[in-house]
Design an enzyme around this catalytic site. Structure first.
Site, mmCIF file in Angstrom:
data_model
loop_
_atom_site.group_PDB
_atom_site.id
_atom_site.type_symbol
_atom_site.label_atom_id
_atom_site.label_comp_id
_atom_site.label_asym_id
_atom_site.label_seq_id
_atom_site.Cartn_x
_atom_site.Cartn_y
_atom_site.Cartn_z
ATOM 1 N N HIS A 1 0.831 -1.209 0.000
ATOM 2 C CA HIS A 1 0.000 0.000 0.000
ATOM 3 C C HIS A 1 0.867 1.261 0.000
ATOM 4 O O HIS A 1 0.497 2.286 0.566
ATOM 5 C CB HIS A 1 -0.996 -0.007 1.177
ATOM 6 N N SER B 1 -2.088 -10.960 -8.195
ATOM 7 C CA SER B 1 -2.216 -10.120 -9.397
ATOM 8 C C SER B 1 -2.671 -10.872 -10.631
ATOM 9 O O SER B 1 -2.101 -10.704 -11.717
ATOM 10 C CB SER B 1 -0.911 -9.402 -9.708
ATOM 11 N N ASP C 1 1.692 -3.741 -9.678
ATOM 12 C CA ASP C 1 1.403 -5.062 -10.245
ATOM 13 C C ASP C 1 1.674 -5.093 -11.746
ATOM 14 O O ASP C 1 2.290 -6.024 -12.273
ATOM 15 C CB ASP C 1 -0.060 -5.447 -9.970
HETATM 16 C C1 GAF Z 1 -3.114 -4.240 -5.045
HETATM 17 C C2 GAF Z 1 -2.951 -3.053 -5.977
HETATM 18 F F1 GAF Z 1 -3.337 -3.406 -7.251
HETATM 19 C C3 GAF Z 1 -1.507 -2.548 -5.978
HETATM 20 O O1 GAF Z 1 -1.407 -1.405 -6.785
HETATM 21 C C4 GAF Z 1 -1.033 -2.273 -4.553
HETATM 22 O O2 GAF Z 1 -1.592 -1.082 -4.066
HETATM 23 C C5 GAF Z 1 -1.347 -3.451 -3.641
HETATM 24 O O3 GAF Z 1 -2.704 -3.865 -3.732
HETATM 25 C C6 GAF Z 1 -1.039 -3.132 -2.192
HETATM 26 O O4 GAF Z 1 0.315 -2.939 -2.026
HETATM 27 O O5 GAF Z 1 -2.375 -5.338 -5.486
#
Ligand code: GAF
Length: 393
Positions: free
Chosen positions: A45, A141, A187
């Site tokens: 985050h 992801s 991601d």
């Molecule tokens: C998800 C989001 F897609 C990323 O961009 C990132 O914020 C993550 O959560 C938390 O680190 O995977």
């Protein structure tokens, strides 16, 4: 990697997709590509706060096979779990007056979003089949790997300028507009630019990445899927992002990347303070962790992983009891350096760093302590999106 994610796993996915292509559309697909999921080692985050992240690309991938076709109508079929929704979708190429919009099935929104945001023209119509070994809703992801695979596929049909960072940004835009998740860049970035044998330290402000070697045979990276399905399409993820933006605004900063812990407490309510507290310290922890990894200081890296988990649990409040049990169980085993939840949270996976000779006992201990049915992946840092076979003339 347990079964499907290995190099042979890519071959098996490819073969399955090609079979379905032939059955559904007739003939041979001209193009085959794949793009990986990711696991984030630390820096959670922080990406949408212009901070640092340290993910690596996985051997788990989304494969797309397909061909260009005449006319305007595109057909896409998925052979992956599609949450009881139709596995095939047909849509027309977008025009200025009729852009592609969100709809059902939900999985097709990622495809349509990338077509809409693709950076070159004119795109021909196409027919394609998708197959993936990235678990859906596992926090690894699956959506970014699908977006990046679609983009890589389109590059074979209508080449763009080859700018990899712009490619990641276009896929992120697709997620914003067509999946409705205001995600950061991590991601998509690592799915495009992942490097075999390396984690990537990504500076989400400059969009520069430093590969950090991570290929020590004495070390194992273990992913444990809690099999609690996570979804970022609810309100929790956007609300965390808003709280961070609000905190930065109160401090008069453009993002929390520029903030320090000084005076935070007096200036914001306790929840906003907690969120900012996590982000500011997590960015510093990520820099420290990348440095520790470069030095092979695994015990130090592991300690930072646990601090990260505790902060996500107590300050950012994105963990859940199942992830907490998995982390606690892993940390009870001799030879484990560190463990933490990975990804957006609210379910999904943990990532654990351990001595290779502790693998068996760690898995056994987690199985004993976790009342659900976890899935394990022993994984290695892999290459980003790639072409598996090119266009035939
Ligand atoms: C998800 C989001 F897609 C990323 O961009 C990132 O914020 C993550 O959560 C938390 O680190 O995977």
């Amino acid at each position: 990697m347990d079964g499907e994610g290995s190099a042979a796993g890519v071959g098996a996915l490819l073969a399955a997709a090609l079979r379905v292509y032939e059955r559904s559309y007739g003939g041979e697909a001209q193009v085959a590509v794949c793009a990986p999921g990711r696991v984030n080692l630390i820096g959670e985050h922080t990406d949408y706060n212009q901070g640092l992240v340290l993910p690596m690309a996985l051997p788990l991938v989304t494969v797309i096979v397909g061909s260009s076709t005449s006319g305007q109508s595109c057909s896409v079929e998925t052979i992956t779990d599609s949450a009881d929704e139709p596995r095939r979708v047909d849509f027309d190429l977008p025009t200025e007056s009729s852009p592609l919009t969100r709809g059902r099935p939900a999985w097709a929104n990622y495809v349509k979003g990338v077509v809409q945001h693709y950076r070159a023209q004119p795109l021909p119509a196409f027919k394609a089949v998708i197959a993936s070994s990235v678990p859906l809703g596992g926090g690894l992801s699956s959506s970014a790997s699908l977006e990046v695979a679609v983009y890589t596929f389109l590059q074979q049909l209508c080449p763009d300028d080859g700018d990899k960072v712009a490619k990641a940004v276009a896929c992120q835009q697709a997620e914003h507009t067509h999946a409705g998740v205001p995600c950061g860049i991590m991601d998509q970035f690592v799915s495009v630019l992942g490097k075999e044998g390396h984690a990537l330290l990504i500076d989400c402000r400059s969009l520069e990445a430093t590969p950090v070697p991570l290929a020590d045979p004495a070390l194992v990276i273990l992913i444990t899927n809690s099999n609690v399905r996570h979804s970022l399409t609810g309100s929790e993820y956007p609300s965390r992002r808003k709280q961070c933006e609000n905190a930065a605004a109160i401090l008069g900063k453009s993002s929390l990347r520029d903030a320090t812990m000084q005076n935070l407490e007096d200036r914001m309510d306790s929840v906003t303070y907690q969120r900012a507290h996590h982000v500011i310290e997590e960015i510093a922890r990520t820099a420290q962790a990348a440095d520790a990894l470069k030095r092979g200081a695994y015990a130090e890296f592991g300690r930072l992983m646990v601090e990260s988990h505790n902060s996500l649990r107590d300050l950012y409040e994105v963990s859940c009891p199942e992830l907490d049990v998995l982390v606690a169980a892993a940390m009870e085993v001799d030879g484990v350096f560190g463990s933490r939840m990975t990804g957006g949270g609210f379910g999904g996976c943990t990532v654990t760093l351990l001595q290779a000779d502790a693998t068996e006992r760690t898995i056994k201990h987690i199985q004993e302590k976790y009342s659900g049915r976890p899935t394990f992946y022993i994984t290695t840092p892999s290459e980003g999106a790639r072409v598996l076979s090119g266009m035939k003339s």
